[in-house]
Design a protein around this motif. Structure first.
Motif, short mmCIF file in Angstrom:
data_model
loop_
_atom_site.label_atom_id
_atom_site.label_comp_id
_atom_site.label_asym_id
_atom_site.label_seq_id
_atom_site.Cartn_x
_atom_site.Cartn_y
_atom_site.Cartn_z
N LEU A 86 25.10 40.53 -10.54
CA LEU A 86 26.54 40.60 -10.79
C LEU A 86 26.86 40.28 -12.24
O LEU A 86 26.21 39.45 -12.88
CB LEU A 86 27.28 39.61 -9.88
N SER A 87 27.90 40.95 -12.74
CA SER A 87 28.38 40.69 -14.10
C SER A 87 29.90 40.58 -14.02
O SER A 87 30.60 41.56 -13.79
CB SER A 87 27.96 41.82 -15.04
N PHE A 88 30.41 39.37 -14.20
CA PHE A 88 31.85 39.16 -14.08
C PHE A 88 32.30 38.12 -15.10
O PHE A 88 31.50 37.39 -15.68
CB PHE A 88 32.21 38.71 -12.66
N PHE A 131 36.84 40.89 -8.02
CA PHE A 131 37.49 39.74 -7.39
C PHE A 131 37.19 38.46 -8.15
O PHE A 131 38.09 37.65 -8.42
CB PHE A 131 37.02 39.62 -5.94
N LEU A 132 35.92 38.26 -8.51
CA LEU A 132 35.54 37.03 -9.22
C LEU A 132 36.17 36.97 -10.61
O LEU A 132 36.58 35.89 -11.07
CB LEU A 132 34.02 36.94 -9.30
N HIS A 162 37.26 47.21 4.56
CA HIS A 162 36.15 46.53 5.22
C HIS A 162 35.06 46.22 4.20
O HIS A 162 34.68 47.09 3.40
CB HIS A 162 35.57 47.40 6.34
N PRO A 163 34.53 44.99 4.18
CA PRO A 163 33.52 44.62 3.18
C PRO A 163 32.28 45.50 3.18
O PRO A 163 31.61 45.63 2.15
CB PRO A 163 33.17 43.18 3.57
N SER A 164 31.95 46.11 4.33
CA SER A 164 30.73 46.93 4.39
C SER A 164 30.77 48.14 3.48
O SER A 164 29.73 48.69 3.12
CB SER A 164 30.48 47.36 5.84
N VAL A 165 31.98 48.57 3.08
CA VAL A 165 32.09 49.73 2.19
C VAL A 165 32.28 49.27 0.75
O VAL A 165 32.45 50.11 -0.15
CB VAL A 165 33.25 50.66 2.61
N CYS A 166 32.26 47.97 0.52
CA CYS A 166 32.39 47.44 -0.85
C CYS A 166 31.00 47.28 -1.47
O CYS A 166 29.98 47.27 -0.78
CB CYS A 166 33.11 46.09 -0.83
N SER A 167 30.98 47.15 -2.78
CA SER A 167 29.73 47.01 -3.51
C SER A 167 29.85 45.87 -4.51
O SER A 167 30.85 45.13 -4.52
CB SER A 167 29.40 48.31 -4.24
N ALA A 168 28.85 45.73 -5.36
CA ALA A 168 28.88 44.69 -6.38
C ALA A 168 30.10 44.84 -7.29
O ALA A 168 30.64 43.84 -7.77
CB ALA A 168 27.59 44.74 -7.20
N PHE A 186 27.56 39.15 2.21
CA PHE A 186 26.80 40.38 1.99
C PHE A 186 25.33 40.22 2.36
O PHE A 186 24.75 41.10 3.02
CB PHE A 186 26.92 40.82 0.53
N ARG A 187 24.71 39.10 1.97
CA ARG A 187 23.27 38.95 2.18
C ARG A 187 22.92 38.59 3.62
O ARG A 187 22.00 39.18 4.21
CB ARG A 187 22.72 37.88 1.23
#
Length: 330
Positions: free
Chosen positions: A101-103, A64-65, A52-58, A90-91
């Motif tokens: 973010l750093s990708f 993914f990116l 679930h995205p709610s438990v994901c972070s930056a 997210f926002r």
């Protein structure tokens, strides 16, 4: 089957994607944007094993990116689209704004658009018939995207001002573009065909067309008025997936795209091209004729003039109107 009308959502959505779609629609965003955002958000969720995205972070977003750039070799614009979708998730939806973010940035640059010469366009159009022929002429003559042409309604063609009004184009914005002299008569005939079909539908107890968000409630009877009918109506009635009402929608883009693709092959043109090349060719012809880049930007509906400037690289004579020194002779 109607493909470009958003399906009806539950009155009180509880499923994740239904709630996400409801939020997007509450912001009055274009259905194409809804489809694109949902596509990338689903890809993001699948990439992380259905977490679930709610438990994901930056960190998960960066993974993914970077995957899109390194493993998938995605273009810059594709990676940017995915980023916009996930930032919205997210926002706006989860209300968990991401930190900086750093990708890995995508390196695959945007390709120059394929463009036809005027003679090539004329040959392609000569291999088209009926509505597909007129839609192709509109795309080339007015710079319309294929769905902008197919979604035109009777009221959007202004013969007096000799202009076409594009409603809710890309970015959900309206704009005006030119109505070519040579298309006034054929569009007038197409309008007569459209209104005659509408009259027949009314006599059979139908004749109500799909209305943009909110207008069906504000003007309950407007969907049966001639002004709101699609200029390029479908051959058959179909069930609106949102309301269950039997209606006549507009022609499907894929049927016209197939016809144009077939015409390109019959014309013996071996460039990598599809229906959108007609819009590219419109912009290039205007540049070659010396029209101002800002005027062309407005006609095309580009938010940023840099998008329009890409056509300066494909005008004839070396991409920049430059004459090669080798052509001077020895």
């Amino acid at each position: 089957m109607i493909l470009d009308v958003p399906p009806k959502l539950p009155d009180n959505p509880t499923r994740f994607m239904d709630r996400l779609r409801a939020l997007i629609r509450s912001r009055n965003m274009a259905y194409k944007t809804e489809q694109t955002y949902c596509h990338w958000i689903k890809r993001f969720i699948r990439f992380h094993g259905m977490q679930h995205p709610s438990v994901c972070s930056a960190k998960e977003v960066e993974q993914f990116l970077s995957h899109l750039a390194v493993q998938r070799n995605s273009s810059i614009s594709t990676q940017r689209t995915a980023l916009n979708a996930i930032v919205f998730l997210f926002r706006e939806f989860l209300e968990q704004p991401l930190d900086e973010l750093s990708f890995e940035l995508a390196r695959k640059s945007r390709r120059l658009p394929t463009v036809f010469t005027h003679d090539e366009v004329r040959t392609v159009i000569d291999h088209l018939q009926d509505e597909s022929r007129l839609v192709a002429r509109l795309m080339y003559g007015s710079g319309l995207r294929i769905n902008e042409a197919l979604r035109l309604r009777v009221k959007d063609v202004d013969f007096g001002m000799q202009q076409i009004i594009v409603r809710s184009g890309k970015g959900n914005k309206d704009r005006a573009t030119l109505l070519p002299d040579s298309l006034i008569e054929p569009l007038g005939l197409q309008m007569e065909i459209c209104l005659a079909l509408h009259k027949k539908d009314l006599a059979q107890g139908h004749g109500e067309v799909y209305m943009p968000t909110g207008l069906d409630r504000k003007y309950p009877s407007a969907g049966r008025e001639p002004a709101w009918q699609y200029l390029f109506p479908a051959a058959k009635l179909s069930v609106d997936p949102r309301s269950g009402v039997l209606r006549r929608h507009h022609l499907l883009d894929r049927s016209v795209q197939r016809a144009i693709g077939s015409a390109i092959r019959k014309a013996g043109i071996y460039k990598q091209a599809n229906s959108h090349v007609l819009r590219h060719s419109f912009a290039t012809r205007l540049l070659e004729a010396g029209y101002d880049i800002r005027t062309i930007q407005k006609l095309l509906g580009h938010a940023d003039v840099r998008t329009t400037e890409i056509y300066t690289h494909v005008v004839r004579k070396g991409g920049f109107g430059v004459r090669s020194p080798v052509d001077e002779g020895f």
